[in-house]
Scaffold this motif. Structure first.
Motif, PDB file in Angstrom:
ATOM      1  N   SER A  79      15.825 -47.896  35.816  1.00  0.00           N
ATOM      2  CA  SER A  79      15.040 -48.940  35.168  1.00  0.00           C
ATOM      3  C   SER A  79      15.261 -48.845  33.666  1.00  0.00           C
ATOM      4  O   SER A  79      16.016 -47.999  33.192  1.00  0.00           O
ATOM      5  N   LYS A  80      14.593 -49.736  32.931  1.00  0.00           N
ATOM      6  CA  LYS A  80      14.876 -49.843  31.500  1.00  0.00           C
ATOM      7  C   LYS A  80      13.596 -50.066  30.714  1.00  0.00           C
ATOM      8  O   LYS A  80      12.632 -50.642  31.223  1.00  0.00           O
ATOM      9  N   CYS A  81      13.640 -49.656  29.454  1.00  0.00           N
ATOM     10  CA  CYS A  81      12.506 -49.819  28.541  1.00  0.00           C
ATOM     11  C   CYS A  81      13.023 -50.356  27.214  1.00  0.00           C
ATOM     12  O   CYS A  81      14.223 -50.478  26.996  1.00  0.00           O
ATOM     13  N   GLY A  82      12.091 -50.675  26.316  1.00  0.00           N
ATOM     14  CA  GLY A  82      12.480 -51.128  24.988  1.00  0.00           C
ATOM     15  C   GLY A  82      12.645 -52.629  24.882  1.00  0.00           C
ATOM     16  O   GLY A  82      12.883 -53.152  23.789  1.00  0.00           O
ATOM     17  N   LEU A  83      12.518 -53.329  25.998  1.00  0.00           N
ATOM     18  CA  LEU A  83      12.572 -54.795  26.027  1.00  0.00           C
ATOM     19  C   LEU A  83      11.637 -55.229  27.147  1.00  0.00           C
ATOM     20  O   LEU A  83      11.897 -54.960  28.323  1.00  0.00           O
ATOM     21  N   ASP A  93      11.193 -53.471  21.348  1.00  0.00           N
ATOM     22  CA  ASP A  93      10.373 -52.479  20.660  1.00  0.00           C
ATOM     23  C   ASP A  93      10.843 -51.091  21.076  1.00  0.00           C
ATOM     24  O   ASP A  93      10.581 -50.642  22.191  1.00  0.00           O
ATOM     25  N   GLY A  94      11.564 -50.426  20.177  1.00  0.00           N
ATOM     26  CA  GLY A  94      12.115 -49.108  20.476  1.00  0.00           C
ATOM     27  C   GLY A  94      11.353 -47.960  19.850  1.00  0.00           C
ATOM     28  O   GLY A  94      11.860 -46.838  19.770  1.00  0.00           O
ATOM     29  N   ARG A  95      10.119 -48.219  19.399  1.00  0.00           N
ATOM     30  CA  ARG A  95       9.334 -47.124  18.824  1.00  0.00           C
ATOM     31  C   ARG A  95       9.017 -46.090  19.888  1.00  0.00           C
ATOM     32  O   ARG A  95       8.721 -46.445  21.046  1.00  0.00           O
ATOM     33  N   PRO A  96       9.078 -44.808  19.545  1.00  0.00           N
ATOM     34  CA  PRO A  96       8.844 -43.760  20.536  1.00  0.00           C
ATOM     35  C   PRO A  96       7.569 -43.938  21.349  1.00  0.00           C
ATOM     36  O   PRO A  96       7.584 -43.788  22.579  1.00  0.00           O
ATOM     37  N   GLN A  97       6.463 -44.285  20.684  1.00  0.00           N
ATOM     38  CA  GLN A  97       5.214 -44.409  21.435  1.00  0.00           C
ATOM     39  C   GLN A  97       5.259 -45.560  22.425  1.00  0.00           C
ATOM     40  O   GLN A  97       4.679 -45.478  23.518  1.00  0.00           O
ATOM     41  N   THR A  98       5.977 -46.628  22.065  1.00  0.00           N
ATOM     42  CA  THR A  98       6.098 -47.773  22.984  1.00  0.00           C
ATOM     43  C   THR A  98       6.952 -47.408  24.190  1.00  0.00           C
ATOM     44  O   THR A  98       6.629 -47.770  25.327  1.00  0.00           O
ATOM     45  N   LEU A  99       8.036 -46.688  23.971  1.00  0.00           N
ATOM     46  CA  LEU A  99       8.909 -46.305  25.076  1.00  0.00           C
ATOM     47  C   LEU A  99       8.182 -45.381  26.055  1.00  0.00           C
ATOM     48  O   LEU A  99       8.344 -45.514  27.284  1.00  0.00           O
ATOM     49  N   LYS A 100       7.387 -44.490  25.532  1.00  0.00           N
ATOM     50  CA  LYS A 100       6.648 -43.586  26.419  1.00  0.00           C
ATOM     51  C   LYS A 100       5.575 -44.338  27.200  1.00  0.00           C
ATOM     52  O   LYS A 100       5.360 -44.097  28.394  1.00  0.00           O
ATOM     53  N   LEU A 120      17.514 -47.355  27.564  1.00  0.00           N
ATOM     54  CA  LEU A 120      17.020 -48.141  26.440  1.00  0.00           C
ATOM     55  C   LEU A 120      17.683 -49.500  26.585  1.00  0.00           C
ATOM     56  O   LEU A 120      18.892 -49.642  26.383  1.00  0.00           O
ATOM     57  N   HIS A 121      16.906 -50.510  26.971  1.00  0.00           N
ATOM     58  CA  HIS A 121      17.452 -51.817  27.347  1.00  0.00           C
ATOM     59  C   HIS A 121      18.137 -52.504  26.167  1.00  0.00           C
ATOM     60  O   HIS A 121      19.180 -53.149  26.329  1.00  0.00           O
ATOM     61  N   ARG A 122      17.541 -52.418  25.009  1.00  0.00           N
ATOM     62  CA  ARG A 122      18.153 -52.897  23.768  1.00  0.00           C
ATOM     63  C   ARG A 122      17.831 -51.891  22.673  1.00  0.00           C
ATOM     64  O   ARG A 122      16.712 -51.374  22.607  1.00  0.00           O
ATOM     65  N   TRP A 123      18.809 -51.636  21.826  1.00  0.00           N
ATOM     66  CA  TRP A 123      18.526 -50.818  20.652  1.00  0.00           C
ATOM     67  C   TRP A 123      17.744 -51.679  19.667  1.00  0.00           C
ATOM     68  O   TRP A 123      18.208 -52.729  19.227  1.00  0.00           O
ATOM     69  N   ASP A 124      16.551 -51.244  19.351  1.00  0.00           N
ATOM     70  CA  ASP A 124      15.710 -51.882  18.340  1.00  0.00           C
ATOM     71  C   ASP A 124      16.250 -51.450  16.977  1.00  0.00           C
ATOM     72  O   ASP A 124      16.084 -50.292  16.573  1.00  0.00           O
ATOM     73  N   VAL A 129      18.327 -45.192  16.354  1.00  0.00           N
ATOM     74  CA  VAL A 129      18.545 -44.944  17.776  1.00  0.00           C
ATOM     75  C   VAL A 129      18.231 -43.495  18.121  1.00  0.00           C
ATOM     76  O   VAL A 129      17.805 -43.173  19.240  1.00  0.00           O
ATOM     77  N   GLU A 130      18.402 -42.610  17.142  1.00  0.00           N
ATOM     78  CA  GLU A 130      18.086 -41.202  17.377  1.00  0.00           C
ATOM     79  C   GLU A 130      16.607 -41.010  17.709  1.00  0.00           C
ATOM     80  O   GLU A 130      16.254 -40.149  18.531  1.00  0.00           O
ATOM     81  N   ASP A 131      15.733 -41.791  17.067  1.00  0.00           N
ATOM     82  CA  ASP A 131      14.304 -41.676  17.337  1.00  0.00           C
ATOM     83  C   ASP A 131      13.970 -42.187  18.736  1.00  0.00           C
ATOM     84  O   ASP A 131      13.169 -41.580  19.464  1.00  0.00           O
ATOM     85  N   SER A 132      14.561 -43.307  19.118  1.00  0.00           N
ATOM     86  CA  SER A 132      14.307 -43.853  20.457  1.00  0.00           C
ATOM     87  C   SER A 132      14.819 -42.904  21.534  1.00  0.00           C
ATOM     88  O   SER A 132      14.121 -42.626  22.520  1.00  0.00           O
ATOM     89  N   VAL A 133      16.015 -42.388  21.357  1.00  0.00           N
ATOM     90  CA  VAL A 133      16.576 -41.464  22.339  1.00  0.00           C
ATOM     91  C   VAL A 133      15.781 -40.153  22.356  1.00  0.00           C
ATOM     92  O   VAL A 133      15.599 -39.536  23.413  1.00  0.00           O
TER      93      VAL A 133
END
Length: 328
Positions: A79-83, A93-100, A120-124, A129-133
């Motif tokens: 599955s995917k997150c960030g979109l 939205d690729g902020r760490p708190q949103t992804l979690k 990560l569905h889209r890089w915000d 990208v290091e923060d999202s990953v």
């Protein structure tokens, strides 16, 4: 069946993209048809199912969870997150708190305690990208995710992300008529030991030969806004099909099977995930796994349909700026 790997996971070489069961191509099929498709996929040997929080704004994950949870030990789940959807609108939205937070919602809808491959569905581009990953790596350490993936990224972004945590898979559109991954990402994936998951491998039905008139598409079908499917442009692309269909007939397969066989032959780290709402189409797609086509047939297919012969961009301008993939 042909087997391929995603990190330490082994899957059949063709998976199932689940998006069209809830999202994207006009009206979703009736619930009974969607259930039959998912269960039929299991019976046909599909063991890699791909969904996302975006698809139907959670509806697709809910469907996959409700239908397939009893068989969870039989397949790899992606599955995917960030979109995702917010108040009826798609939001990156690729902020760490949103992804979690998104992961927690996906786990509930999917009725599982761990997602095998979480992209990560889209890089915000407002977030490194290091923060999202890094946030996704936290989810791996917490046991909620087994492996991390990225979608629609360039080779440079993949390498930046991989330096933070191993990236098990990159998912990007790839087919005879979309060759962008050949610029750099395919080679970067091979170098890093990252699998490449090819979505829209039959070109959103173009390579099946079944879509002759884009006028039949529903108003909410995403293809209506894609430049290649604009009526005048599509008419030019249709001119490529007769020779391609004749080649498939010569090879003893369907046009869709030829498209999938071409992808499978390109590299052993490629895993196509065609989507469909129909069991007969699913059987046809899986039939590509048993094809043994002469090398010259695959070469000729690639010469007929490629980035030089196809007219039109794959995304409209607004969507193109959201992706990070290289372009010709």
């Amino acid at each position: 069946m042909i087997k391929r790997r995603i990190a330490d996971l082994e899957v059949n070489a063709i998976g199932l993209g689940c998006m069209s069961l809830s999202h994207g191509y006009g009206s979703a099929p009736p619930r009974a048809q969607a259930e039959a498709l998912l269960l039929g996929a299991l019976d046909l040997g599909v063991d890699f199912f791909d969904t996302a929080a975006l698809y139907g704004f959670g509806a697709n994950e809910t469907l996959v969870g409700e239908v397939l949870a009893p068989y969870r030990d039989r397949f790899v789940l992606a599955s995917k997150c960030g979109l995702h959807g917010v108040d009826g609108k798609r939001v990156i939205d690729g902020r760490p708190q949103t992804l979690k937070w998104s992961c927690e919602q996906s786990l509930k809808r999917l009725r599982t305690d761990c997602i095998d491959l979480f992209y990560l569905h889209r890089w915000d581009k407002q977030v490194p990208v290091e923060d999202s990953v890094g946030a996704l790596a936290d989810l791996v350490r917490e046991g909620k995710v087994r492996h991390i993936g990225l979608s629609e990224v360039s080779a440079a972004t993949l390498r930046r992300a991989h330096a933070v945590h191993p990236i098990a898979a990159v998912q990007t559109e790839y087919s005879l008529w979309t060759r962008n991954p050949e610029i750099a990402v395919l080679d970067a994936c091979r170098e890093l030991g990252t699998s490449f998951v090819a979505f829209s491998p039959v070109a959103r039905a173009f390579l099946t030969g079944a879509l002759r008139d884009v006028g039949v598409l529903e108003d909410k079908d995403i293809r209506r806004n894609m430049p290649r499917f604009a009526p005048e442009t599509y008419a030019q692309n249709l001119a490529l099909l007769p020779a391609y269909e004749a080649l498939a007939t010569e090879a003893g397969c369907t046009p869709a099977q030829l498209a999938l066989a071409w992808l499978l032959a390109k590299a052993e780290h490629i895993i196509p995930i065609p989507g469909t709402t129909r069991l007969d189409h699913l059987r046809e797609n899986m039939g590509a796994l048993t094809l043994k086509l002469p090398a010259d047939v695959l070469v000729r297919a690639g010469e007929l349909i490629n980035q030089r012969t196809v007219v039109g961009n794959r995304y409209p301008a607004g969507a193109q700026v959201e992706v990070d993939t290289e372009t010709f």
